[in-house]
Design a protein around this motif. Structure first.
Motif, short mmCIF file in Angstrom:
data_model
loop_
_atom_site.label_atom_id
_atom_site.label_comp_id
_atom_site.label_asym_id
_atom_site.label_seq_id
_atom_site.Cartn_x
_atom_site.Cartn_y
_atom_site.Cartn_z
N THR A 72 0.86 -1.25 -0.05
CA THR A 72 0.12 0.03 0.09
C THR A 72 0.97 1.32 -0.07
O THR A 72 2.01 1.31 0.81
CB THR A 72 -0.94 0.15 1.22
OG1 THR A 72 -1.84 -0.94 1.17
CG2 THR A 72 -1.83 1.16 1.19
N TYR A 73 0.60 2.20 -0.80
CA TYR A 73 1.32 3.38 -1.12
C TYR A 73 0.71 4.26 0.09
O TYR A 73 -0.21 4.55 0.48
CB TYR A 73 0.81 4.16 -2.26
CG TYR A 73 1.60 5.49 -2.57
CD1 TYR A 73 2.89 5.38 -2.95
CD2 TYR A 73 0.90 6.73 -2.52
CE1 TYR A 73 3.41 6.64 -3.14
CE2 TYR A 73 1.31 7.84 -2.79
CZ TYR A 73 3.05 7.75 -3.22
OH TYR A 73 3.70 8.80 -3.37
N LEU A 74 2.00 4.75 0.91
CA LEU A 74 1.72 5.80 2.19
C LEU A 74 2.35 7.15 1.83
O LEU A 74 2.41 7.78 3.07
CB LEU A 74 2.37 4.98 3.21
CG LEU A 74 1.55 3.61 3.54
CD1 LEU A 74 2.42 2.97 4.66
CD2 LEU A 74 0.26 3.77 3.93
N ASP A 75 2.79 7.53 0.89
CA ASP A 75 3.50 8.85 0.80
C ASP A 75 2.49 9.99 1.20
O ASP A 75 2.97 11.13 1.21
CB ASP A 75 4.18 9.11 -0.44
CG ASP A 75 5.63 8.43 -0.67
OD1 ASP A 75 5.88 7.66 0.39
OD2 ASP A 75 6.20 8.42 -1.58
N TRP A 76 1.09 9.71 1.11
CA TRP A 76 0.08 10.64 1.32
C TRP A 76 0.31 11.17 2.97
O TRP A 76 -0.24 12.28 3.20
CB TRP A 76 -1.24 10.21 1.16
CG TRP A 76 -1.25 8.95 1.88
CD1 TRP A 76 -1.17 7.96 1.36
CD2 TRP A 76 -1.81 8.72 3.17
NE1 TRP A 76 -1.62 6.67 2.26
CE2 TRP A 76 -2.00 7.31 3.34
CE3 TRP A 76 -2.40 9.63 4.23
CZ2 TRP A 76 -2.38 6.83 4.59
CZ3 TRP A 76 -2.63 9.01 5.69
CH2 TRP A 76 -2.72 7.60 5.58
N HIS A 77 1.15 10.59 3.78
CA HIS A 77 1.25 10.80 4.89
C HIS A 77 2.55 11.73 5.28
O HIS A 77 2.78 12.01 6.32
CB HIS A 77 1.28 9.34 5.88
CG HIS A 77 1.41 9.67 7.27
ND1 HIS A 77 2.17 9.72 8.25
CD2 HIS A 77 -0.14 9.55 7.82
CE1 HIS A 77 1.66 9.91 9.46
NE2 HIS A 77 0.41 9.82 9.12
N ASN A 78 3.11 12.35 4.15
CA ASN A 78 4.18 13.14 4.34
C ASN A 78 3.47 14.52 4.80
O ASN A 78 2.64 15.24 4.24
CB ASN A 78 4.70 13.28 2.76
CG ASN A 78 5.71 12.19 2.44
OD1 ASN A 78 6.08 11.38 3.40
ND2 ASN A 78 6.04 12.28 1.25
N ASN A 79 4.36 15.18 5.64
CA ASN A 79 3.88 16.33 6.33
C ASN A 79 4.39 17.68 5.63
O ASN A 79 3.83 18.73 5.92
CB ASN A 79 4.32 16.42 7.72
CG ASN A 79 5.75 16.54 7.93
OD1 ASN A 79 6.45 15.71 7.25
ND2 ASN A 79 5.92 17.88 8.82
N TYR A 80 5.18 17.36 4.47
CA TYR A 80 5.91 18.37 3.80
C TYR A 80 6.00 17.86 2.43
O TYR A 80 6.68 16.86 2.08
CB TYR A 80 7.01 18.82 4.36
CG TYR A 80 7.59 20.07 3.82
CD1 TYR A 80 7.24 21.43 4.06
CD2 TYR A 80 8.75 19.90 2.82
CE1 TYR A 80 7.71 22.51 3.34
CE2 TYR A 80 9.14 21.02 2.11
CZ TYR A 80 8.72 22.37 2.50
OH TYR A 80 9.54 23.39 1.86
N PHE A 81 5.37 18.85 1.48
CA PHE A 81 5.86 18.73 -0.21
C PHE A 81 6.73 19.88 -0.49
O PHE A 81 6.13 21.10 -0.38
CB PHE A 81 4.47 18.50 -0.91
CG PHE A 81 3.86 17.26 -0.26
CD1 PHE A 81 3.99 16.03 -0.96
CD2 PHE A 81 2.61 17.15 0.59
CE1 PHE A 81 3.57 14.84 -0.70
CE2 PHE A 81 2.01 16.07 1.10
CZ PHE A 81 2.56 14.82 0.37
N ALA A 82 7.61 19.66 -0.90
CA ALA A 82 8.51 20.75 -1.16
C ALA A 82 8.32 21.51 -2.52
O ALA A 82 8.76 22.64 -2.74
CB ALA A 82 10.13 20.10 -1.62
N SER A 83 7.51 20.95 -3.32
CA SER A 83 7.12 21.49 -4.84
C SER A 83 5.68 20.95 -5.18
O SER A 83 5.35 19.94 -4.71
CB SER A 83 8.20 21.39 -5.68
OG SER A 83 8.16 19.84 -6.09
N TYR A 84 5.39 21.54 -6.02
CA TYR A 84 4.06 20.99 -6.74
C TYR A 84 4.27 19.94 -7.43
O TYR A 84 3.26 18.72 -7.43
CB TYR A 84 3.38 22.09 -7.82
CG TYR A 84 1.94 21.43 -8.48
CD1 TYR A 84 0.99 21.39 -7.95
CD2 TYR A 84 2.40 21.28 -9.82
CE1 TYR A 84 -0.02 20.78 -8.61
CE2 TYR A 84 1.36 20.61 -10.58
CZ TYR A 84 0.35 20.53 -9.84
OH TYR A 84 -0.99 19.82 -10.67
N GLU A 85 5.43 19.73 -8.12
CA GLU A 85 5.62 18.50 -8.57
C GLU A 85 5.83 17.29 -7.76
O GLU A 85 5.26 16.29 -8.32
CB GLU A 85 7.01 18.56 -9.36
CG GLU A 85 7.06 19.38 -10.50
CD GLU A 85 6.91 20.89 -10.31
OE1 GLU A 85 7.14 21.37 -9.15
OE2 GLU A 85 6.31 21.64 -11.20
#
Length: 239
Positions: free
Chosen positions: A171-184
């Motif tokens: 199961t993909y879990l990167d939605w749980h990151n608290n920070y996204f450095a860019s729109y990409e």
């Protein structure tokens, strides 16, 4: 006193004593929680009101249904385990509170607030109502909610509503990151999440606005999570 009379009185006495013991032994649950689950415009509390009750409350979430408003205080804490089993008033409650953890999501540097809360099979408590977003009609008719903090009210537009099986190792879990450095980086996460999406919008205006991820249990499956993702709709907020 007649023995036939004394025996029923004796039984009644022990029944009363047993009831009292059980009443004190069972923890009080959800005694005050009703104050914020189902309310109206006339009974909405301010953030300051809530912070007098619990200074760990850093914002309110307000979802508007057809006949009720869900006004939910969000607790910012370094003890998520405590708030998993205590309501905002400090009462023991198996439904717990809605909270964001300081270590996992420092609010001063996180552009994705990850907010957790329990659901219930039988009660419309805490985040139970989020399951309504499974319905595409409900998803379309309730596209926004408010976050109220010490800076004012902020409109949030819902991007997607998804389901993730935590028992599946793939199961993909990167939605749980608290920070996204860019729109990409955000777009990469959204694209990878597509297999788990139940409902979503087709496009949205995003320029580094604050994100919110709400997480709760799908009570129909043992270790499944419903995840609602939203972004701050600055076009709706006053400058």
């Amino acid at each position: 006193m007649n023995r036939k009379i004394r025996k029923p009185i004796k039984i009644l006495f022990f029944m009363i004593v047993g009831f009292v013991i059980i009443s004190f032994a069972i923890p009080k649950q959800r005694s005050s929680s009703l104050a914020y689950q189902h309310t109206s415009f006339k009974t909405l509390n301010t953030l300051e009101d809530w912070q007098k009750i619990n200074p760990d409350i850093f914002c309110l979430l307000q979802f508007f249904a057809s006949d009720i408003i869900h006004q939910i205080p969000v607790i910012y804490t370094d003890d998520g385990d405590y708030y998993m089993l205590h309501d905002p008033f400090g009462n023991y409650d198996t439904m717990g509170s809605i909270f964001m953890e300081k270590q996992l999501c420092p609010k001063d540097i996180s552009n994705n607030f990850i907010i957790n809360g329990h659901s219930s099979k039988t009660k419309n408590w805490n985040f139970t109502f989020l399951k309504n977003y499974v319905d595409p009609v409900y998803f379309q008719e309730h596209p926004e909610f408010l976050l109220i903090d010490d800076k004012g009210s902020h409109h949030y537009r819902i991007i997607s509503f998804s389901e993730y099986d935590l028992d599946d190792q793939s199961t993909y879990l990167d939605w749980h990151n608290n920070y996204f450095a860019s729109y990409e980086q955000l777009k990469t996460m959204l694209d990878a999440s597509l297999p788990y999406v139940i409902n979503r919008i087709n496009g949205f205006y995003y320029q580094d606005q604050q994100l919110i991820t709400l997480v709760t249990c799908n009570m129909q499956k043992p270790n499944s999570r419903y995840v609602l993702l939203a972004y701050e709709n600055t076009e709706r907020n006053p400058s």
